[in-house]
Design a protein around this motif. Sequence first.
Motif, PDB file in Angstrom:
ATOM      1  N   GLU A  24      11.266 -37.504 -36.850  1.00 21.20           N
ATOM      2  CA  GLU A  24      10.051 -37.575 -37.659  1.00 21.20           C
ATOM      3  C   GLU A  24       8.810 -37.626 -36.766  1.00 21.20           C
ATOM      4  O   GLU A  24       7.804 -36.966 -37.038  1.00 21.20           O
ATOM      5  N   LEU A  25       8.884 -38.396 -35.677  1.00 20.05           N
ATOM      6  CA  LEU A  25       7.775 -38.456 -34.736  1.00 20.05           C
ATOM      7  C   LEU A  25       7.570 -37.102 -34.073  1.00 20.05           C
ATOM      8  O   LEU A  25       6.437 -36.632 -33.939  1.00 20.05           O
ATOM      9  N   ALA A  26       8.653 -36.471 -33.673  1.00 18.91           N
ATOM     10  CA  ALA A  26       8.553 -35.155 -33.033  1.00 18.91           C
ATOM     11  C   ALA A  26       7.869 -34.156 -33.957  1.00 18.91           C
ATOM     12  O   ALA A  26       6.988 -33.409 -33.533  1.00 18.91           O
ATOM     13  N   GLN A  27       8.254 -34.154 -35.210  1.00 17.49           N
ATOM     14  CA  GLN A  27       7.644 -33.223 -36.161  1.00 17.49           C
ATOM     15  C   GLN A  27       6.160 -33.534 -36.347  1.00 17.49           C
ATOM     16  O   GLN A  27       5.325 -32.626 -36.358  1.00 17.49           O
ATOM     17  N   ALA A  28       5.814 -34.807 -36.479  1.00 10.79           N
ATOM     18  CA  ALA A  28       4.412 -35.192 -36.691  1.00 10.79           C
ATOM     19  C   ALA A  28       3.539 -34.846 -35.483  1.00 10.79           C
ATOM     20  O   ALA A  28       2.367 -34.505 -35.634  1.00 10.79           O
ATOM     21  N   VAL A  33      12.300 -33.046 -30.247  1.00  9.96           N
ATOM     22  CA  VAL A  33      13.007 -34.328 -30.209  1.00  9.96           C
ATOM     23  C   VAL A  33      13.394 -34.638 -28.762  1.00  9.96           C
ATOM     24  O   VAL A  33      13.310 -35.787 -28.327  1.00  9.96           O
ATOM     25  N   GLN A  34      13.773 -33.616 -28.012  1.00 10.57           N
ATOM     26  CA  GLN A  34      14.140 -33.815 -26.607  1.00 10.57           C
ATOM     27  C   GLN A  34      12.961 -34.384 -25.807  1.00 10.57           C
ATOM     28  O   GLN A  34      13.142 -35.232 -24.943  1.00 10.57           O
ATOM     29  N   THR A  35      11.734 -33.938 -26.103  1.00  8.09           N
ATOM     30  CA  THR A  35      10.551 -34.469 -25.424  1.00  8.09           C
ATOM     31  C   THR A  35      10.357 -35.937 -25.762  1.00  8.09           C
ATOM     32  O   THR A  35      10.075 -36.761 -24.879  1.00  8.09           O
ATOM     33  N   ILE A  36      10.519 -36.297 -27.021  1.00  6.21           N
ATOM     34  CA  ILE A  36      10.394 -37.704 -27.428  1.00  6.21           C
ATOM     35  C   ILE A  36      11.430 -38.544 -26.694  1.00  6.21           C
ATOM     36  O   ILE A  36      11.113 -39.602 -26.141  1.00  6.21           O
ATOM     37  N   LYS A  37      12.669 -38.080 -26.647  1.00  5.38           N
ATOM     38  CA  LYS A  37      13.724 -38.809 -25.936  1.00  5.38           C
ATOM     39  C   LYS A  37      13.389 -38.963 -24.461  1.00  5.38           C
ATOM     40  O   LYS A  37      13.586 -40.035 -23.875  1.00  5.38           O
ATOM     41  N   ARG A  38      12.884 -37.894 -23.858  1.00  2.00           N
ATOM     42  CA  ARG A  38      12.529 -37.941 -22.429  1.00  2.00           C
ATOM     43  C   ARG A  38      11.410 -38.949 -22.187  1.00  2.00           C
ATOM     44  O   ARG A  38      11.491 -39.768 -21.270  1.00  2.00           O
ATOM     45  N   THR A  58      -2.057 -39.138 -31.477  1.00  2.00           N
ATOM     46  CA  THR A  58      -2.587 -38.712 -32.774  1.00  2.00           C
ATOM     47  C   THR A  58      -1.550 -38.927 -33.873  1.00  2.00           C
ATOM     48  O   THR A  58      -1.874 -39.407 -34.964  1.00  2.00           O
ATOM     49  N   ALA A  59      -0.301 -38.601 -33.600  1.00  2.00           N
ATOM     50  CA  ALA A  59       0.768 -38.812 -34.581  1.00  2.00           C
ATOM     51  C   ALA A  59       0.939 -40.299 -34.885  1.00  2.00           C
ATOM     52  O   ALA A  59       1.047 -40.689 -36.051  1.00  2.00           O
ATOM     53  N   PHE A  60       0.953 -41.134 -33.846  1.00  2.00           N
ATOM     54  CA  PHE A  60       1.082 -42.573 -34.079  1.00  2.00           C
ATOM     55  C   PHE A  60      -0.107 -43.108 -34.871  1.00  2.00           C
ATOM     56  O   PHE A  60       0.053 -43.977 -35.728  1.00  2.00           O
ATOM     57  N   HIS A  61      -1.296 -42.603 -34.589  1.00  2.00           N
ATOM     58  CA  HIS A  61      -2.480 -43.030 -35.341  1.00  2.00           C
ATOM     59  C   HIS A  61      -2.295 -42.722 -36.821  1.00  2.00           C
ATOM     60  O   HIS A  61      -2.627 -43.543 -37.680  1.00  2.00           O
TER      61      HIS A  61
END
Length: 107
Positions: A24-28, A33-38, A58-61
């Motif tokens: 969900e974070l990766a999409q936002a 997803v691999q970048t988020i995991k890294r 920006t996504a977390f905001h």
Amino acid sequence: MSYSVPTGGQIRAARALCRVEQAELAQAANLSVQTIKRLESFQGPVDATTRTVSALTTAFHAFGVVFDLDVGAGPGLRLLDHRLGRVDEPDSGRSHRGRGADRSRDS
């Protein structure tokens, strides 16, 4: 890097705080997803481009969480106060008993 970046631990904590999965974070953030995991695997500041860090913050905001990278005793996270459209300030000297805990019971 000349700009402040979150740590892998902060990214994991922010994701837990807003209760979103890596996908969900990766999409936002328009990242893989691999970048988020890294990024979450880093022990210290993440090694990422300005564009990636900007997309992530920006996504977390949008999820209601902001990184507080240069304030206070060290870097951390803050929840947005959506009612006021601003970042919550920490209560100095008061215990954190939850929202509304300081309201009078006499009302």
